[in-house]
Design an enzyme around this catalytic site. Structure first.
Site, PDB file in Angstrom:
ATOM      1  N   GLY A 123     -14.005  -6.544  12.064  1.00 18.16           N
ATOM      2  CA  GLY A 123     -13.587  -5.658  10.771  1.00 18.16           C
ATOM      3  C   GLY A 123     -14.351  -6.108   9.845  1.00 18.16           C
TER       4      GLY A 123
ATOM      5  CE1 TYR B 199     -10.757  -9.562   7.110  1.00 18.77           C
ATOM      6  CE2 TYR B 199     -12.125 -11.552   6.728  1.00 18.77           C
ATOM      7  CZ  TYR B 199     -11.210 -10.762   6.508  1.00 18.77           C
ATOM      8  OH  TYR B 199     -10.259 -10.962   5.283  1.00 18.77           O
TER       9      TYR B 199
ATOM     10  CG  ASP C  51      -7.589   0.297   3.742  1.00 25.74           C
ATOM     11  OD1 ASP C  51      -8.510  -0.356   3.490  1.00 25.74           O
ATOM     12  OD2 ASP C  51      -6.291   0.467   3.449  1.00 25.74           O
TER      13      ASP C  51
ATOM     14  CE  LYS D 231      -4.005  -2.018   2.253  1.00 23.13           C
ATOM     15  NZ  LYS D 231      -5.077  -2.247   3.363  1.00 23.13           N
TER      16      LYS D 231
END
Ligand code: ATR
Length: 302
Positions: free
Chosen positions: A269, A248, A124, A88
């Site tokens: 998440g 998550y 994000d 990223k």
């Protein structure tokens, strides 16, 4: 769903990339590793539902070769891409233009190819803001927030989003203090209306500080393994807390379990993953993201 993982060498020609497929590859998630990515489960059903003739593929790209990968995708006529760990930050440097959130966060997770150029966004942070709104019916402006494990990429994105949205106070918590001190210095300089404080994970005052916050978030990687403990003591949680874990899988980390026991309202998440994806799809196909279909697709793999 297509579960193949493509490599850079597979981008040599359109014919090779699309051999044995009835639809052309038009979107990709770039990561390393990338096999585990849930993004295709959300985006392929969305493409299908919109009647868009294309495949969303997984592309494994070694560290240091993101720019090359993006240039190949651009030349092949891709619509765009998602960028995930560890690329990223490097993706930001590969872009001709980036949006405000990506510039502030210092990372790009969504790419769209625009007239031969590489344009980058960060969904994000905005995806996190939407997730908080959806889960807790509350918004970040004016909020007092504690971010546990703020030394990593997710913590940095969320801390920056809280400041962009005008949170009143952001408490950065980390095992390694130096990492959050430099983040706090950068954020303090840019966002004068939010107060930033740093505190070590083992500081005896941590729970007292947590009690003064409304929203507690785990952005550390502690909890990814099912037998992980919580990064903070259970006595840090109170019934007035909204508690969010960016993890998550597993769906209920020890962090969230402890929070539930103390009467807090919790969420994992999943919603952040969903909303960053929905926002990315809206960048590629404005106004067309089918939220419920993407939610169901993601649900099927998590
Ligand atoms: P990245 O997101 O950049 O890949 P990471 O290595 O996954 O980073 O770590 C994310 C966060 O989890 C960091 O804040 C990290 O704390 P440090 O900065 O002190 O390394 C935190 N973290 C990882 N393992 C941890 C552990 N066992 N205990 C506490 N915090 C931990």
């Amino acid at each position: 769903m297509n579960t193949d993982v493509y490599q850079l060498k597979d981008l040599a020609s359109r014919d090779g990339l699309d051999a044995f497929h009835d639809k052309p590859a038009i979107l990709a998630v770039i990561g390393c590793p990338v096999a585990h990515s849930a993004s295709p489960a959300m985006h392929q059903p969305a493409l299908d539902a919109c009647g868009i003739d294309g495949r969303y593929i997984k592309l494994e790209v070694p560290v240091g070769r993101v720019m090359e990968a993006l240039q190949h995708l651009n030349e092949l006529g891709f619509v765009g891409a998602n960028v995930t760990v560890p690329h990223k930050f490097a993706a930001l440097d590969a872009c001709h233009k980036v949006d405000e959130a990506a510039r502030q966060i210092g990372a790009v997770n969504t790419i769209r190819f625009v007239e031969g150029e590489i344009h980058g966004w960060n969904t994000d942070g905005p995806g996190f803001a939407r997730a908080i709104e959806e889960e807790f019916a509350s918004r970040l402006p004016g909020m007092r927030v504690m971010i546990v494990g703020a030394g990593g990429g997710a913590g940095q994105a969320i801390a920056t989003q809280c400041a962009i949205d005008g949170a009143q106070r952001v408490i950065l918590v980390n095992r390694t203090l130096e990492k959050i001190r430099s983040l706090a210095t950068v954020l303090e300089r840019r966002f004068s209306s939010t107060q930033f404080h740093c505190i070590g994970l083992d500081d005896p005052q941590l729970c007292g500080v947590a009690r003064q916050c409304q929203l507690l978030i785990n952005t550390s990687s502690v909890g990814l393994r099912p037998d992980d403990s919580s990064p903070v003591n259970a006595s840090c949680f109170s019934p007035h807390h909204w508690v969010y874990d960016t993890i998550y899988k597993p769906p209920l980390t020890q962090f969230l379990r402890d929070a539930v026991k103390q009467g807090a309202t919790v969420a994992n998440g999943f919603s952040m993953l969903l909303h960053q994806g929905v926002l990315a799809y809206d960048i590629w196909y404005p106004g067309r993201a089918p939220l419920d279909i993407m939610r169901a697709g993601l649900r099927s793999v998590s």
